[in-house]
Design a protein around this motif. Structure first.
Motif, PDB file in Angstrom:
ATOM      1  N   ALA A  55       0.843  -1.192   0.000  1.00 24.86           N
ATOM      2  CA  ALA A  55       0.000   0.000   0.000  1.00 24.86           C
ATOM      3  C   ALA A  55       0.875   1.238   0.000  1.00 24.86           C
ATOM      4  O   ALA A  55       1.917   1.282   0.683  1.00 24.86           O
ATOM      5  CB  ALA A  55      -0.913   0.011   1.229  1.00 24.86           C
ATOM      6  N   THR A  94      -3.383   4.073  -1.986  1.00 24.26           N
ATOM      7  CA  THR A  94      -4.051   2.853  -2.432  1.00 24.26           C
ATOM      8  C   THR A  94      -3.372   1.622  -1.849  1.00 24.26           C
ATOM      9  O   THR A  94      -2.156   1.561  -1.750  1.00 24.26           O
ATOM     10  CB  THR A  94      -4.005   2.753  -3.979  1.00 24.26           C
ATOM     11  OG1 THR A  94      -4.386   4.001  -4.553  1.00 24.26           O
ATOM     12  CG2 THR A  94      -4.933   1.649  -4.477  1.00 24.26           C
ATOM     13  N   ARG A  95      -4.212   0.638  -1.508  1.00 21.56           N
ATOM     14  CA  ARG A  95      -3.699  -0.662  -1.079  1.00 21.56           C
ATOM     15  C   ARG A  95      -4.089  -1.698  -2.126  1.00 21.56           C
ATOM     16  O   ARG A  95      -5.253  -1.735  -2.581  1.00 21.56           O
ATOM     17  CB  ARG A  95      -4.268  -1.066   0.285  1.00 21.56           C
ATOM     18  CG  ARG A  95      -3.838  -2.481   0.724  1.00 21.56           C
ATOM     19  CD  ARG A  95      -4.400  -2.868   2.081  1.00 21.56           C
ATOM     20  NE  ARG A  95      -3.736  -2.119   3.151  1.00 21.56           N
ATOM     21  CZ  ARG A  95      -4.314  -1.163   3.855  1.00 21.56           C
ATOM     22  NH1 ARG A  95      -5.571  -0.847   3.621  1.00 21.56           N
ATOM     23  NH2 ARG A  95      -3.653  -0.532   4.805  1.00 21.56           N
ATOM     24  N   TYR A  96      -3.143  -2.509  -2.500  1.00 21.46           N
ATOM     25  CA  TYR A  96      -3.399  -3.592  -3.450  1.00 21.46           C
ATOM     26  C   TYR A  96      -3.087  -4.911  -2.748  1.00 21.46           C
ATOM     27  O   TYR A  96      -1.960  -5.136  -2.313  1.00 21.46           O
ATOM     28  CB  TYR A  96      -2.527  -3.442  -4.701  1.00 21.46           C
ATOM     29  CG  TYR A  96      -2.811  -4.472  -5.775  1.00 21.46           C
ATOM     30  CD1 TYR A  96      -2.271  -5.763  -5.707  1.00 21.46           C
ATOM     31  CD2 TYR A  96      -3.615  -4.163  -6.878  1.00 21.46           C
ATOM     32  CE1 TYR A  96      -2.524  -6.695  -6.688  1.00 21.46           C
ATOM     33  CE2 TYR A  96      -3.866  -5.092  -7.869  1.00 21.46           C
ATOM     34  CZ  TYR A  96      -3.320  -6.356  -7.764  1.00 21.46           C
ATOM     35  OH  TYR A  96      -3.575  -7.294  -8.749  1.00 21.46           O
ATOM     36  N   ASP A  97      -4.106  -5.764  -2.649  1.00 17.56           N
ATOM     37  CA  ASP A  97      -3.930  -7.059  -1.990  1.00 17.56           C
ATOM     38  C   ASP A  97      -4.569  -8.091  -2.897  1.00 17.56           C
ATOM     39  O   ASP A  97      -5.803  -8.174  -3.001  1.00 17.56           O
ATOM     40  CB  ASP A  97      -4.593  -7.035  -0.612  1.00 17.56           C
ATOM     41  CG  ASP A  97      -4.341  -8.316   0.176  1.00 17.56           C
ATOM     42  OD1 ASP A  97      -4.490  -8.279   1.415  1.00 17.56           O
ATOM     43  OD2 ASP A  97      -4.006  -9.341  -0.436  1.00 17.56           O
ATOM     44  N   ASN A 135      -8.663   0.538  -0.395  1.00 18.04           N
ATOM     45  CA  ASN A 135      -8.420  -0.809  -0.927  1.00 18.04           C
ATOM     46  C   ASN A 135      -8.869  -0.875  -2.381  1.00 18.04           C
ATOM     47  O   ASN A 135     -10.024  -0.570  -2.693  1.00 18.04           O
ATOM     48  CB  ASN A 135      -9.195  -1.841  -0.113  1.00 18.04           C
ATOM     49  CG  ASN A 135      -8.680  -1.946   1.310  1.00 18.04           C
ATOM     50  OD1 ASN A 135      -7.478  -1.892   1.541  1.00 18.04           O
ATOM     51  ND2 ASN A 135      -9.594  -2.072   2.254  1.00 18.04           N
TER      52      ASN A 135
END
Lengths: 202, 281
Positions: B107, B111-114, B247
């Motif tokens: 992140a 923005t967080r990318y999971d 997210n």
């Protein structure tokens, strides 16, 4: 002609000396080339050192042998006692059990104030010294290892022995030193530094 | 004069030694090693937060003015200020050779990318786990062969982390199609990056999630190594910078009212005049 011959013979006899074998005259034995310790410079001195630092216990494998450079500034209060300020920096390559973090370079900077007691024997002096100061690790890498060193800066104690050899000049001497260092925050028995130095006394 | 010169010469190594403390790396470790779990689609994982300090009021004002002048929001944690890399060791705990894969997500302040969370969203949207597309991570390693009872070490380099930061910013703030961006390296193809402004200042990661996927029981140990050129990593006593990144969920994985969860909403809020870099706290 007769007078010339007599004169020539007389001159020859005069030049031949007519005496016994020659002898050199020795009036005084030459001075032996040993320095007089009383004439060695005393007072403010500075030296530069080079050597190695290694730790004992669990830290030995983790930090290995580090190359060390240092400097010292001191003052001879008396012929056998001196106060000195000492800085030493060593670089270590890490070898941690976890693997991650191995192969990284880590520096330890030490600064101590020391009292030195020495016994001069002609050109050689045997010294013992001790003091306290601070040590600073350049990174927090040890905090991520089993050594769990959470603080990069720590109080430290140091003590050791040294052997000094004074040259024929008034100012220069060389020596070897071994020092035991205890970094308070690091949970290992301690560290040892072994260095060779060159000193100039002003 | 001679004595002064000698003292200067003696002090120079000390000054150099003290100066060496600038830009020395700081290490962040997970709480515990990661042990692979064959039951998890994206393997076992651990998240490491890179701790930055909060900007001072003066720095915040300067950032706001610079953002207005540039026309795009400038992040507090910039890619060019802090370099991150991941050093890892994978240990094969079994008696047979195996293959491991390393996945890295994370992140930025925006923005967080999971990948695991996105896949879960797809599963919920599709109601059928067999009809879910493969979701790539920001960084995926090549297959890593690990001999039996042996360890393999490696590094996720700073330039790889930088590429992932570019991809994440493009996906999060500039509507880039995530699959296109993640499967193309920006040095070879700008496909998917058309909407990224030329004057954009890229954000750096504030957290990294490392996952281990393996076909044998394996253990992953890793460290995040940070080199701070600007002095924004938090030290003891500093207030911690704690943004609330959004997210990222692709539109295809949002079965209900996708307009309410548009990724642009959070970015707009951050770009509003007066918004602070940790808006949302």
């Amino acid at each position: 002609m007769h007078r010339a011959s007599v004169a020539a013979v007389a001159l020859a006899l005069l030049l031949s000396g007519g005496g016994g074998p020659a002898r050199a005259q020795i009036t005084q034995e030459p001075v032996k080339p040993l320095p007089d310790p009383a004439r060695f410079s005393r007072g403010l001195y500075a030296d530069a050192e080079l050597g190695s630092v290694f730790f004992l216990g669990n830290a030995h494998r983790a930090l290995g042998f580090g190359t060390a450079f240092g400097a010292r500034l001191g003052y001879d209060l008396l012929r056998w006692v001196a106060l000195q300020a000492h800085v030493l920096g060593s670089t270590h390559e890490t070898n941690l059990r976890s693997g991650a973090g191995s192969g990284e370079l880590l520096q330890l900077y030490q600064g101590t104030a020391e009292l030195k007691l020495s016994v001069p024997i002609r050109q050689i002096a045997i010294a013992a010294f001790g003091g306290l100061g601070f040590g600073h690790f350049s990174t927090n890498l040890l905090a991520t290892s089993r050594l769990r060193l959470d603080r990069q800066t720590s109080l430290l104690y140091a003590g050791g022995l040294g052997l000094d050899y004074h040259t024929l000049t008034r100012h220069f001497s060389f020596g070897l030193q071994g020092t035991f260092v205890k970094v308070v925050e690091l949970a290992v028995p301690g560290g040892v530094s072994v260095t060779a130095y060159a000193r100039y006394t002003f | 004069m001679r004595v002064a010169m000698r003292m200067i010469a003696g002090a120079t190594p000390l000054v150099l030694a003290a100066g060496c403390d600038l830009n020395t790396p700081v290490y962040f470790a997970p709480e515990a090693p990661v042990t692979s779990n064959p039951d998890e689609a994206y393997g076992a994982r651990a998240t490491v937060a890179v701790v930055y300090r909060r900007p001072t009021p003066g720095e915040r004002d300067n950032l706001r003015m610079a953002s207005e002048a540039r026309g795009v929001p400038i992040p507090w944690v910039r890619l060019r200020d802090v370099a991150l890399s991941i050093q890892y060791t994978i240990t094969n705990l079994s008696d047979r050779a195996g293959t491991a894969f390393l996945h890295v997500d994370g992140a930025t302040q925006y923005t967080r990318y999971d990948a695991a969370m996105i896949r879960q969203a797809f599963v919920q949207a599709a109601m059928n786990e067999n009809n879910v597309p493969y979701v790539p991570s920001l960084i995926q390693s090549v297959p890593i062969p690990v001999p039996a009872r042996a360890s393999v070490s490696g590094v996720v380099r700073e330039d790889e982390i930088a590429e992932a930061a570019l991809d994440l910013d493009a996906i999060g703030r500039w509507m880039a199609p995530y699959q296109v961006v993640l499967y193309h390296h920006s040095s070879r193809s700008r496909l998917g990056l058309e909407m990224v402004p030329a004057q954009v200042e890229l954000p750096q990661f504030i957290e990294l999630t490392v996952s281990l996927e393996a076909d044998r029981p394996m253990r992953l140990e890793f460290l995040v190594r940070a080199r701070d050129a600007r002095g924004i990593l938090a030290e003891s006593g500093d207030e911690r910078f704690s943004p609330n990144p959004m997210n990222f969920i692709p539109a295809a994985a949002m079965p209900m009212m996708p307009a309410m969860m548009m990724p642009a909403a959070a970015e707009d809020a951050a770009a509003m005049p007066g918004a602070t870099p940790d808006a949302g706290q």
